[in-house]
Scaffold this motif. Structure first.
Motif, short mmCIF file in Angstrom:
data_model
loop_
_atom_site.label_atom_id
_atom_site.label_comp_id
_atom_site.label_asym_id
_atom_site.label_seq_id
_atom_site.Cartn_x
_atom_site.Cartn_y
_atom_site.Cartn_z
N CYS A 75 -55.86 8.19 -106.29
CA CYS A 75 -54.43 8.22 -105.98
C CYS A 75 -54.23 8.93 -104.64
O CYS A 75 -55.02 9.80 -104.27
CB CYS A 75 -53.64 8.96 -107.06
N GLU A 76 -53.18 8.58 -103.95
CA GLU A 76 -52.88 9.23 -102.67
C GLU A 76 -51.40 9.57 -102.61
O GLU A 76 -50.55 8.76 -102.97
CB GLU A 76 -53.23 8.30 -101.51
N VAL A 77 -51.11 10.79 -102.19
CA VAL A 77 -49.73 11.25 -102.03
C VAL A 77 -49.54 11.71 -100.59
O VAL A 77 -50.32 12.54 -100.09
CB VAL A 77 -49.40 12.40 -103.00
N ARG A 78 -48.52 11.18 -99.94
CA ARG A 78 -48.19 11.59 -98.57
C ARG A 78 -46.71 11.90 -98.48
O ARG A 78 -45.90 11.39 -99.27
CB ARG A 78 -48.53 10.49 -97.57
N LEU A 79 -46.37 12.71 -97.49
CA LEU A 79 -44.97 13.03 -97.20
C LEU A 79 -44.59 12.42 -95.85
O LEU A 79 -45.39 12.43 -94.91
CB LEU A 79 -44.75 14.54 -97.15
N TYR A 80 -43.37 11.90 -95.77
CA TYR A 80 -42.85 11.34 -94.53
C TYR A 80 -41.44 11.87 -94.29
O TYR A 80 -40.69 12.12 -95.24
CB TYR A 80 -42.79 9.81 -94.60
N ASP A 81 -41.09 12.02 -93.00
CA ASP A 81 -39.73 12.47 -92.69
C ASP A 81 -38.79 11.26 -92.68
O ASP A 81 -39.19 10.12 -92.95
CB ASP A 81 -39.69 13.24 -91.37
N LYS A 82 -37.51 11.51 -92.36
CA LYS A 82 -36.51 10.44 -92.41
C LYS A 82 -36.77 9.34 -91.40
O LYS A 82 -36.26 8.22 -91.55
CB LYS A 82 -35.12 11.04 -92.20
N ASP A 83 -37.58 9.63 -90.38
CA ASP A 83 -37.91 8.62 -89.37
C ASP A 83 -39.21 7.89 -89.66
O ASP A 83 -39.69 7.09 -88.84
CB ASP A 83 -38.00 9.28 -87.98
N GLY A 84 -39.82 8.18 -90.82
CA GLY A 84 -41.06 7.51 -91.19
C GLY A 84 -42.30 8.13 -90.59
O GLY A 84 -43.39 7.54 -90.67
N GLN A 85 -42.17 9.33 -90.02
CA GLN A 85 -43.34 10.02 -89.47
C GLN A 85 -43.95 10.92 -90.54
O GLN A 85 -43.23 11.59 -91.30
CB GLN A 85 -42.93 10.86 -88.25
N ARG A 86 -45.28 10.94 -90.59
CA ARG A 86 -45.95 11.69 -91.65
C ARG A 86 -45.77 13.19 -91.46
O ARG A 86 -45.85 13.71 -90.34
CB ARG A 86 -47.44 11.34 -91.67
N VAL A 87 -45.53 13.90 -92.56
CA VAL A 87 -45.40 15.35 -92.58
C VAL A 87 -46.69 15.94 -93.12
O VAL A 87 -47.10 15.63 -94.25
CB VAL A 87 -44.21 15.79 -93.48
N THR A 88 -47.36 16.76 -92.35
CA THR A 88 -48.64 17.34 -92.77
C THR A 88 -48.61 18.86 -92.85
O THR A 88 -49.52 19.47 -93.43
CB THR A 88 -49.76 16.92 -91.80
N GLU A 89 -47.59 19.50 -92.28
CA GLU A 89 -47.53 20.95 -92.30
C GLU A 89 -47.17 21.46 -93.70
O GLU A 89 -46.37 20.85 -94.41
CB GLU A 89 -46.49 21.47 -91.31
#
Length: 552
Positions: free
Chosen positions: A387-401
């Motif tokens: 499984c993979e979980v990622r976070l993205y901001d409202k503009d579709g850019q990945r959040v890694t911090e």
């Protein structure tokens, strides 16, 4: 031969993708070996399991695996007694034959409106053996909701408990009706599942041309539930749960969560494949649950969080009355588990709490183990292997911090492929939106901060109600709480809190409590006291009703 040679370039291009899957498959095999589902000295058992899943689909495939392992093993315990895996197999054969003779066929949709009991299980198995599509209906449905979903999904037959007989009037006459649970003293006029089982051969039925399929419904807290088809064709899918939760073959599980919901259904099928004894009850009763845990020496309990709250509300005296020392797993999912509630469970039952985060559409996203919960109360843990979980901001850019909130997107082989009405969830980079927002901490543990559409802007500040809810639930005089955003002419929106209290506390005291622990803009302008919060059948708070609440 020429045709085959012409296909060679395409086959060669597929090799890297196939090679990339090999480590995942090997990892899954090892996980399932530890659980007892695969025996490396008997590779034929793995082949048989794979074939059963391919031929029959997940429910019948899981039951077939366990029936062939030990047909005399105890499978289901309900208020009417016990059934072995062999009895489940034979009785579901008879039911499938009865339905076939009654005109039901491969591809038909069979809707089931039942509480948890043997006839629900038999209906699931018989639908799979017939090659029909199984539609699990919510037991909290009203007549109009039942009619809307049945029309959209083109239901051919309905299986129902006696208590839902009145709702059957909402269905068109063309829908065949079959009674599942009937009271002993009830004058039964409808065709019952027992009738069909008693009057038909229980010999093995032929394998359908293709598995019938399964349709789960979304929770429906904001309108008519959507249909989410499920296709699980590989036994390796079980590894998503088995890697992080120590399920083992041949144990005993109390399944308190309703099977029509993804939480109860997924763990029912998994325990079916494990050859476990599955204890079910038609209605949840907190003390009866403790009694069953002791009586059947259960090693696992599957619940939604509100059930845990009701169990703890029994008080220390009642909790100590029952021996639950064999419990290795308390599996909680279906709605948010507050830090306070999770901590109280571990205090009373030990480090056995596993908190799953997922949804009807994405299935499993992450699971918090007891150790992770104790390190970071409130966490939903980490994604299992595969499984993979990622976070993205409202503009579709990945959040890694770490500690930065973003929209949660999930990918796994258990994710659905779209709603039955043609719609789908938002997707980025092949991952589906869960509809929630969250963050990772410095250790990589995931936290859900709230629903994406729950966020309000009050006086220019972003506020997620779940943070306020969890704080209120930590208050010693609050037993339940929900916070919603409502329109405000000065600030755009404001928070309104609904609380259920056990002690002597007033609105101003609770506001001061929030103000002392959170920023000023997170303090609810209003605190409304209720006897109980409105919830659906799976324990989720109906926030739409609260948002429309009229004090008058």
């Amino acid at each position: 031969m020429l045709t085959r040679l012409s296909e060679l370039p395409n086959r060669l291009r597929e090799l890297p993708a196939l090679a990339a899957r090999v480590p995942n498959v090997l990892h899954s095999v090892d996980v399932m070996r530890r659980a007892g589902l695969m025996v490396l000295s008997r590779p034929d058992t793995g082949v048989k399991a794979l074939l059963a899943m391919r031929r029959w689909g997940p429910i019948v495939g899981a039951a077939t695996i366990s029936m062939e392992r030990d047909p005399y093993a105890l499978a289901i315990v309900d208020e009417r007694g016990q059934l072995t895996y062999g009895q489940l197999d034979r009785q579901s054969n008879a039911l499938a034959r009865g339905w076939h003779d009654d005109g039901l066929a491969e591809g038909d949709v069979i809707a089931v409106l039942c509480r948890d009991h043997r006839w629900l299980v038999l209906a699931m198995l018989a639908a799979g053996k017939l090659g029909a599509r199984l539609l699990l209906m919510n037991t909290g449905f009203s007549g109009p909701a039942l009619a809307d979903v049945s029309e959209r999904e083109n239901v051919s037959a309905a299986v129902y408990d006696h208590e839902f007989a009145g709702l059957m009037d909402a269905l068109p006459d063309r829908v065949r009706r079959y009674l599942a649970w009937a009271e002993d003293d009830e004058a039964v006029r409808a065709t019952t599942l027992d009738d069909l089982i008693a009057n038909n051969s229980d010999k093995a039925v032929p394998v359908p041309p293709r598995p019938g399929g399964l349709i789960l419904l979304t929770s429906g807290t904001t309108g008519t539930p959507k249909g989410a088809p499920r296709e699980i064709r590989s036994p390796f899918a079980a590894a998503h749960f088995l890697e992080r939760i120590p399920w083992r073959t041949g144990e005993c599980t109390m399944l308190a969560a309703p099977m029509f919901h993804g939480t109860g259904f997924s763990q029912f099928v998994l325990n079916l494949a494990l050859g476990s004894t599955i204890v079910v009850r038609r209605r949840f009763d907190p003390e009866a649950t403790l009694q069953a845990l002791e009586e059947f020496r259960c090693t696992a309990l599957v619940v939604v969080p509100t059930m845990l709250s009701r169990i703890l509300d029994l008080g220390p005296g009642v909790l100590k009355r029952y021996d639950t020392g064999r419990l290795r797993i308390i599996f909680a999912a279906g709605s948010a588990l507050s830090p306070d509630l999770g901590n109280r469970i571990i205090k009373n039952f030990g480090p056995v709490l596993y908190n799953l985060y997922g949804s009807t559409e994405i299935a499993v996203a992450s699971i918090a183990t007891p150790n992770e919960w104790q390190q970071a109360p409130g966490t939903v843990g980490r994604a299992p292997h595969g499984c993979e979980v990622r976070l993205y901001d409202k503009d579709g850019q990945r959040v890694t911090e770490p500690n930065v909130t973003g929209r949660i997107f999930v990918g796994s082989e258990l994710s659905f492929s779209g709603y039955t009405d043609g719609g789908n969830k938002a997707a980025i980079d092949g991952l589906l939106s869960s509809g929630d927002v969250g963050h990772f901490d410095e250790a990589g543990l995931l936290f859900v901060d709230g629903r994406d559409d729950d966020m309000i802007v009050s006086g220019g500040e972003n506020v997620y109600p779940i943070e306020v809810e969890n704080l209120l639930l930590d208050h010693e005089d609050v037993s339940d709480a929900a916070v919603v955003g409502v329109p405000d002419k000065d600030f755009g929106q404001r928070l309104r809190a609904f609380v259920v209290i056990t002690g002597n506390v007033d609105a101003e005291s609770l506001k001061a409590y929030v103000k002392a622990n959170l920023a000023r803009h997170k303090v609810p302008r209003e605190v409304i006291f209720l006897d109980e919060l409105p919830r659906n059948a799976t324990g989720k708070v109906l926030k739409r009703k609260l948002a429309e609440y009229d004090e008058e």
